[in-house]
Design a protein around this motif. Structure first.
Motif, PDB file in Angstrom:
ATOM      1  N   GLN A  12       1.041  -1.008   0.075  1.00 14.21           N
ATOM      2  CA  GLN A  12       0.066   0.031  -0.014  1.00 14.21           C
ATOM      3  C   GLN A  12       0.788   1.331   0.041  1.00 14.21           C
ATOM      4  N   HIS A  13       0.675   2.156  -1.051  1.00 12.69           N
ATOM      5  CA  HIS A  13       1.554   3.087  -1.040  1.00 12.69           C
ATOM      6  C   HIS A  13       0.840   4.156  -1.645  1.00 12.69           C
ATOM      7  N   PRO A  14       1.077   5.644  -1.003  1.00 10.11           N
ATOM      8  CA  PRO A  14       0.150   6.775  -1.559  1.00 10.11           C
ATOM      9  C   PRO A  14       0.278   6.998  -3.126  1.00 10.11           C
ATOM     10  N   VAL A  15       1.338   6.776  -3.931  1.00 12.52           N
ATOM     11  CA  VAL A  15       1.304   7.128  -5.216  1.00 12.52           C
ATOM     12  C   VAL A  15       0.811   5.941  -6.352  1.00 12.52           C
ATOM     13  N   LEU A  16       0.517   4.884  -5.428  1.00 11.71           N
ATOM     14  CA  LEU A  16       0.020   3.683  -6.212  1.00 11.71           C
ATOM     15  C   LEU A  16      -1.334   3.410  -5.467  1.00 11.71           C
ATOM     16  N   PRO A  17      -2.308   3.584  -6.421  1.00 13.95           N
ATOM     17  CA  PRO A  17      -3.657   3.281  -5.957  1.00 13.95           C
ATOM     18  C   PRO A  17      -3.606   1.480  -5.790  1.00 13.95           C
ATOM     19  N   GLU A  18      -2.934   1.148  -6.339  1.00 15.52           N
ATOM     20  CA  GLU A  18      -2.756  -0.665  -6.569  1.00 15.52           C
ATOM     21  C   GLU A  18      -1.598  -1.235  -5.530  1.00 15.52           C
ATOM     22  N   PRO A  19      -1.964  -2.362  -5.318  1.00 14.61           N
ATOM     23  CA  PRO A  19      -0.810  -3.198  -4.538  1.00 14.61           C
ATOM     24  C   PRO A  19       0.189  -3.577  -5.376  1.00 14.61           C
ATOM     25  N   ILE A  20       1.457  -3.178  -5.060  1.00 19.19           N
ATOM     26  CA  ILE A  20       2.405  -3.910  -5.728  1.00 19.19           C
ATOM     27  C   ILE A  20       3.518  -3.571  -4.663  1.00 19.19           C
ATOM     28  N   GLN A  21       4.448  -4.555  -4.556  1.00 23.89           N
ATOM     29  CA  GLN A  21       5.640  -4.379  -3.573  1.00 23.89           C
ATOM     30  C   GLN A  21       6.968  -4.324  -4.266  1.00 23.89           C
ATOM     31  N   LEU A  22       8.032  -3.518  -3.978  1.00 24.66           N
ATOM     32  CA  LEU A  22       9.287  -3.601  -4.202  1.00 24.66           C
ATOM     33  C   LEU A  22       9.967  -3.619  -2.955  1.00 24.66           C
TER      34      LEU A  22
ATOM     35  N   SER C  11     -16.620  13.994  10.886  1.00 26.72           N
ATOM     36  CA  SER C  11     -15.583  13.734   9.979  1.00 26.72           C
ATOM     37  C   SER C  11     -14.627  12.602  10.171  1.00 26.72           C
ATOM     38  N   PRO C  12     -15.712  11.426   9.263  1.00 28.48           N
ATOM     39  CA  PRO C  12     -15.115   9.980   9.371  1.00 28.48           C
ATOM     40  C   PRO C  12     -13.662  10.008   8.452  1.00 28.48           C
ATOM     41  N   TRP C  13     -12.616   9.231   8.950  1.00 28.94           N
ATOM     42  CA  TRP C  13     -11.436   8.996   8.375  1.00 28.94           C
ATOM     43  C   TRP C  13     -11.709   7.717   7.562  1.00 28.94           C
ATOM     44  N   ILE C  14     -11.361   7.779   6.341  1.00 30.50           N
ATOM     45  CA  ILE C  14     -11.486   6.682   5.554  1.00 30.50           C
ATOM     46  C   ILE C  14     -10.173   5.762   5.248  1.00 30.50           C
ATOM     47  N   MET C  47      -7.325   8.345   4.423  1.00 33.59           N
ATOM     48  CA  MET C  47      -6.027   8.022   5.297  1.00 33.59           C
ATOM     49  C   MET C  47      -5.212   6.809   4.603  1.00 33.59           C
ATOM     50  N   GLY C  48      -4.139   6.615   4.845  1.00 28.35           N
ATOM     51  CA  GLY C  48      -3.283   5.635   4.489  1.00 28.35           C
ATOM     52  C   GLY C  48      -2.843   4.547   5.670  1.00 28.35           C
ATOM     53  N   ASN C  49      -3.145   5.135   7.073  1.00 31.72           N
ATOM     54  CA  ASN C  49      -3.084   4.267   8.363  1.00 31.72           C
ATOM     55  C   ASN C  49      -4.009   3.671   8.781  1.00 31.72           C
ATOM     56  N   PRO C  50      -4.354   2.347   8.832  1.00 27.17           N
ATOM     57  CA  PRO C  50      -5.526   1.624   9.229  1.00 27.17           C
ATOM     58  C   PRO C  50      -5.690   2.131  10.842  1.00 27.17           C
ATOM     59  N   LYS C  51      -4.844   2.295  11.474  1.00 26.87           N
ATOM     60  CA  LYS C  51      -5.165   2.781  13.015  1.00 26.87           C
ATOM     61  C   LYS C  51      -5.616   4.179  13.222  1.00 26.87           C
ATOM     62  N   HIS C  52      -5.733   4.878  12.104  1.00 26.30           N
ATOM     63  CA  HIS C  52      -6.411   6.178  12.291  1.00 26.30           C
ATOM     64  C   HIS C  52      -7.942   6.276  11.461  1.00 26.30           C
ATOM     65  N   ALA C  53      -8.201   4.997  11.243  1.00 25.29           N
ATOM     66  CA  ALA C  53      -9.469   4.877  10.154  1.00 25.29           C
ATOM     67  C   ALA C  53     -10.648   4.742  10.943  1.00 25.29           C
ATOM     68  N   ASP C  54     -11.764   5.012  10.472  1.00 24.66           N
ATOM     69  CA  ASP C  54     -13.070   4.748  11.000  1.00 24.66           C
ATOM     70  C   ASP C  54     -13.685   3.666  10.013  1.00 24.66           C
ATOM     71  N   VAL C  55     -13.541   4.024   8.627  1.00 22.65           N
ATOM     72  CA  VAL C  55     -14.367   3.376   7.665  1.00 22.65           C
ATOM     73  C   VAL C  55     -13.395   2.603   6.731  1.00 22.65           C
ATOM     74  N   LEU C  56     -13.718   1.538   6.627  1.00 24.24           N
ATOM     75  CA  LEU C  56     -12.690   0.896   5.590  1.00 24.24           C
ATOM     76  C   LEU C  56     -13.460   0.529   4.261  1.00 24.24           C
ATOM     77  N   VAL C  57     -12.884   1.048   3.106  1.00 25.47           N
ATOM     78  CA  VAL C  57     -13.655   1.169   1.853  1.00 25.47           C
ATOM     79  C   VAL C  57     -12.819  -0.162   0.939  1.00 25.47           C
TER      80      VAL C  57
END
Ligand code: SF4
Lengths: 360, 128, 145
Positions: A12-22, C11-14, C47-57
């Motif tokens: 999971q990386h912000p620039v990639l909406p999709e999963p790939i791992q390097l 303000s749900p974090w997703i 959000m990128g961090n699961p520990k900060h999130a309320d909703v998982l899409v």
């Protein structure tokens, strides 16, 4: 020698909406080795295409990738048509070309937005995506859906574009071009953008060929190669010249895509002007015969390669899809070692990775 | 029909591939197909720059070893791993070996791309 | 009601997770953040961090490799949490139902609260799904939305 550490980049990386791992091997901040780990998106579509009857595969192939969805469907139809071979009506060829170029327009806008985001230019990202919505709107008006257009059938196309829609599309496209020009000028002239991209991830002409790259990634290294020069569908009638750059770096890749964005709009306008009247689809006779065919079509990310083998039944014996990113990923093995950790996201993004395609 | 398809044996593979590499051709991709008792492998190349496709084809028994072309074309690493995983092709000397888990997870089906008996039978009947 | 419960609703974090989708729905989830749809006006933050999130899409069908990752992410999200399955293939496996590496919809692995149909699901539908999830959350906490 500094100690080496292994740092995972993704899945999971912000620039990639999709999963790939390097898996990056680092010496301080410098990357010295890289191993890609893919497979997060593997579904097994090729096998399912053998199990389904051939007309149903269109829907499956369209869902190999949600960005080049329309072109996947068209290429699948194209390769199956070649098994007979079956000639499609000229109007269908033109419509396919128009939709394919519309897909390219929205895909390149999407990528330019992601690139801007990777630098931290968030407002620019938003602007690119705002323009992109206009292209999605005309896609929706003409095909019925924003993302998964599903317009092709074996033998032609399923929908027509009428005169009102045509007029509207032309207006919107001209508008999109004007707006995109303003943004692109910022992108290609801004000095921070240059500082982050020029000379990053360089591949020479020979390297590009040895690595088997395709699409804008290949053309940015000076190789004048584009599937559209084969003149499939209506491309043979349109004035078309591949866009190349010679730098071979991330900046050249962006420049090629910017050029292609304008070119795609011009091609659509030209195709709208020449759109012939006539039937929308030819009817296939019986099942695909026992034969093999290959179809190579230029997607926004490069050449997509379909190989199909029929055996006279309703099912295909084999369908192989090689998507552009599949060809472009190995270049990361060459581009990343030697670069700095902070540049990794931009270099990865510069190949315009589409992972769901790659893994099918 | 594929134009410019050359049938070879697996022992000629590396020499033939080398010819393409020397001519600066671009490796496009490969494809495998299950013929029942054998695997049929096809590799596609493009004479760059341009759009000139040609192919090499050979068949091997399912337990025969095949040399890897990753020493010549690094980019073949993905397709060779994939054929190894999905078809059970035994590729020797891979540049990067994903150990059968490039695409598949631990609990995925084994060699999923091999055809079932029914598929093979249906294919033969339809082909005649 | 407490400040935490209120803010969770206002303000749900997703967190967005892509299983093995075709990308169509992911791009539509991203499109929700951009000017035309702009979910931030509802206080929704990605959000990128699961520990900060309320909703998982979650988009896409669960495959054999992502099943473990998805379960792991779900467990990391602090409760009360909501799960939204986006897209036809996320809800049931959809067009990928006979692919060998696909297990099926998201509910094969984790409990799902809201299903958003559509292939690809439209951004409007996704926003609607989030609102539905918030109503459910409000009811769960016994507060008004
Ligand atoms: S629901 Fe359709 S568009 Fe969305 S990820 Fe699944 S296949 Fe793709």
């Amino acid at each position: 020698m500094a100690p080496r550490t292994i740092t995972p980049f993704g899945p999971q990386h912000p620039v990639l909406p999709e999963p790939i791992q390097l898996k990056l091997e680092l010496e301080d901040e410098r990357v010295v080795g890289v191993v890609p780990a893919i497979g997060y998106g593997h579904r097994g579509i090729e096998k399912a295409c053998e199990l389904n009857e051939y007309p149903k595969n269109i829907y499956l192939c369209e869902r190999i990738c949600g960005i080049c969805s329309a072109i996947h469907g068209m290429t699948y139809c194209d390769v199956v048509e070649k098994l007979w071979p079956l000639e499609i009506p000229p109007r269908a060829s033109y419509l396919r070309t128009i939709w394919a170029e519309m897909a390219r327009t929205h895909s390149h806008l999407l990528w330019l937005g992601l690139l801007a985001d990777a630098f931290g230019f968030e407002s620019m990202f938003m602007q690119y995506w705002r323009i992109r919505e206009k292209v999605l709107d005309i896609l929706e008006i003409t095909t019925g859906h924003r993302v998964t257009q599903s317009v092709s059938i074996v033998g032609g196309v399923r929908r027509d574009i009428d005169d009102d829609q045509k007029k509207h599309c032309i207006e919107v496209l001209k508008d999109v071009r004007k707006e995109a020009e303003a943004l692109n000028n910022v992108l290609v002239n801004d000095y921070t953008v240059k500082a982050r991209t020029v000379g990053k991830g360089v591949l020479s002409y020979d390297q590009a060929i040895a690595l088997g790259l395709c699409g804008p990634h290949l053309r940015a290294s000076g190789v004048k190669e584009d599937c559209r020069t084969q003149g499939y569908w209506a491309y043979g009638d349109l004035s078309y010249e591949p866009i190349v750059a010679t730098g071979g770096d991330s900046f050249s890749r962006a420049a090629v895509r910017v050029g292609e964005l304008y070119q795609a709009i011009d091609l659509q306008l030209e195709a709208f002007g020449k759109l012939p009247e006539g039937e929308l689809a030819a009817k296939p006779k019986g099942n695909p015969p026992a034969n093999e065919a290959v179809s190579r079509v230029e997607q926004p990310r490069g050449e997509v390669f379909y190989y199909a083998k029929g055996n006279g039944t309703r099912n295909l014996e084999r369908l192989r899809v090689r998507t552009p990113t599949y060809a472009n990923i190995p270049s990361l093995l060459v581009m990343l070692p030697g670069c700095e950790l902070a540049d990794v996201p931009i270099i990865v993004l510069s190949i315009d990775p589409c992972i769901s395609c790659t893994e099918r | 029909m594929i134009d410019k398809l050359k049938e070879i044996s697996k022992d000629q593979l590396l020499a033939e591939v080398k010819k393409y590499a020397d001519a600066k051709a671009r490796f496009v991709t490969g494809s495998a197909n299950d013929l029942g008792d054998k695997l049929e492998i096809t590799y596609f190349f493009n004479a760059s720059p341009g759009m000139d496709l040609s192919a090499l084809r050979f068949s091997v028994g399912k337990d025969e070893e095949v040399p890897s072309m990753t020493g010549i074309y690094l980019t073949a690493v993905l397709i060779e791993n994939e054929m190894k995983e999905l078809f059970g092709l035994k590729v020797k000397d891979l540049a990067i070996d994903f150990g059968g888990h490039m695409m598949l997870a631990q609990d995925s089906p084994v060699l999923p791309m091999l055809k079932t008996e029914e598929q093979l039978a249906a294919g033969k009947k339809g082909g005649n | 009601m407490g400040i935490i419960a209120t803010s969770r609703l206002k303000s749900p974090w997703i967190m967005h997770f892509d299983n093995s989708s075709c990308n169509g729905c992911d791009i539509e989830v991203l499109a929700c953040l951009t000017p035309l749809y702009d979910v931030e006006r509802f206080g929704i933050v990605n959000m990128g961090n699961p520990k900060h999130a309320d909703v998982l899409v979650v988009t896409g069908p669960v495959n054999r490799r992502t099943a473990r990752v998805l379960k792991n992410l779900y467990e990391q999200i602090p409760g009360p949490k909501m799960v939204i399955a986006v897209g036809t293939c996320g809800t049931s496996g959809g067009v990928f139902h006979n692919c060998y590496n696909v297990l099926g919809g998201v509910d094969k692995v984790i409990p799902v609260d809201v299903y958003v149909p559509g292939c690809a699901a439209r951004p409007e539908a996704i926003i609607d799904g989030v609102v539905l999830a918030l109503q459910k959350l409000a009811k769960l906490q016994g507060v008004a939305l």
